[in-house]
Motif scaffolding. Sequence first.
Motif, PDB file in Angstrom:
ATOM      1  N   GLU A 105       0.830  -1.196   0.000  1.00 49.62           N
ATOM      2  CA  GLU A 105       0.000   0.000   0.000  1.00 49.62           C
ATOM      3  C   GLU A 105       0.868   1.251   0.000  1.00 49.62           C
ATOM      4  O   GLU A 105       1.903   1.299   0.664  1.00 49.62           O
ATOM      5  CB  GLU A 105      -0.887  -0.029   1.246  1.00 49.62           C
ATOM      6  N   ALA A 106       0.445   2.242  -0.757  1.00 53.99           N
ATOM      7  CA  ALA A 106       1.180   3.511  -0.816  1.00 53.99           C
ATOM      8  C   ALA A 106       0.346   4.596  -0.161  1.00 53.99           C
ATOM      9  O   ALA A 106      -0.879   4.494  -0.064  1.00 53.99           O
ATOM     10  CB  ALA A 106       1.481   3.879  -2.259  1.00 53.99           C
ATOM     11  N   GLU A 107       1.029   5.630   0.272  1.00 50.17           N
ATOM     12  CA  GLU A 107       0.371   6.703   1.007  1.00 50.17           C
ATOM     13  C   GLU A 107      -0.348   7.667   0.056  1.00 50.17           C
ATOM     14  O   GLU A 107       0.166   7.997  -1.004  1.00 50.17           O
ATOM     15  CB  GLU A 107       1.455   7.462   1.789  1.00 50.17           C
ATOM     16  N   LEU A 108      -1.531   8.122   0.467  1.00 48.30           N
ATOM     17  CA  LEU A 108      -2.184   9.215  -0.260  1.00 48.30           C
ATOM     18  C   LEU A 108      -1.591  10.506   0.284  1.00 48.30           C
ATOM     19  O   LEU A 108      -1.509  10.686   1.488  1.00 48.30           O
ATOM     20  CB  LEU A 108      -3.695   9.244  -0.007  1.00 48.30           C
ATOM     21  N   LYS A 109      -1.202  11.388  -0.614  1.00 46.74           N
ATOM     22  CA  LYS A 109      -0.594  12.644  -0.173  1.00 46.74           C
ATOM     23  C   LYS A 109      -1.539  13.798  -0.477  1.00 46.74           C
ATOM     24  O   LYS A 109      -2.338  13.733  -1.412  1.00 46.74           O
ATOM     25  CB  LYS A 109       0.728  12.866  -0.922  1.00 46.74           C
TER      26      LYS A 109
END
Lengths: 276, 161
Positions: free
Chosen positions: A73-77
């Motif tokens: 999972e990648a971060e929402l910025k």
Amino acid sequence: MRIKTALLAAAAIIAAATPATAHRQWLLPSGTIFSGEGPWVTVDAASSNDLFYADHNAMRLDNVKAWRPDGTEAELKNAATGRYRSVFDVQLDQPGTWRIGSTQSGVMGTFKVDGVEWRLGPARGPAANAPNRVATVAEIPTNATDLAITETGGRNEFFATLGAPSAIKPLGQGLEMVPVTHPAELVQGESAQLRFLVDGQPAADLKVTLVPGGKRYRDSEGVFEVTTDADGVATVNWPMPGMIWLNASLRDDKPTTPRATQRRLSYTATLEVMAP
Amino acid sequence: MKKTSLLIAGLVAAPATSASAGTISITIPRLNVAEYHRPYVAAWVEPAGGGAAQTIFVWYDVKLQGREPGTKWLSDLRSWWRKGGRSLKLPADGVSSATRAPGTHKIALPASIKPGQYTLYVEAARETGGREIVSMPLAIPAKGGSVSGKSELGAITISAR
């Protein structure tokens, strides 16, 4: 009177159960095909009638997630919610195809205790102020009768590809699209095949609705439908290039929640069709 | 130092004369626009009977690094990107180089293209400008032929030598 109440209750349930018919929930990415090192995709998220015009409600970002091609999972910025739309960014720090979107799940319905009707539903929405309401399935008394409990599940997503595309793996749960023609290969003038699965099995005879964006600048809404074959595959011929909104939903009696009697599933995606 | 890089460029270009596959010449038109940037241009061949595309060259802003490197806009060459650009590791020796000024440029067809019938594609995309793709049949060894773009590309000719 009794009939009227029941009708009202039924209407409330239908209203709560089919929010998508009123307004379309959509994600609008700045692009879906990317080159270079660690480019960013910036996304608008909202619900409205016309695509893709943010003029009704912002989408809640609580359930929005971004998954890298390797499944991490990648971060929402820079996530923010305005009056009519939410926005967020994702930096594509891994080549391949990313899945970015939200999932929704819930249970709602009615049951009776000693002949009195009760509601099951969230503390917001039409059933919020009902006098006899419980929020979770666990709160339904064991002596409840006449259970009419619907499980809902939804997915709303888009695919972004950095560099060479990677395979999109089925999740095996709920209603999903597993593209046969990769989302990075959608070109006007070339037909595409999209496969739909329910719990990993082909969703045959499923009606899929497609709405091209940019309605304001033409007369017709441009909506069209395709139907899946026995293998769950729908063949789509793109009427125009651009961002296109896809939606399908189905009802069955295979809920996974205990005591639920039926299930309603929906799937939404934003696809980008390139000019030839 | 500058001389060395010129020498290296000369070495890279050297196969042009030794290879017998042929030469293509590509004209980038001079455009009278307020804001002009040299176009990104790619050329590739596809076997006439279908099969994998082979990139002959791609011209892009190789020097631009940092927050927005020159590679960011390679996908604007949307057909080339899909046909093979996206799987090419850049910079690619003998394939990728800097953008070029308006004028006619001669490029040797690589000797690695096997004899046969192909389609040659040339695609150009320009910042604050348009995009155009042109194609023409290509036989290897090259015999000849020409085609002309309308907006972003001028005459494209194939010659045997």
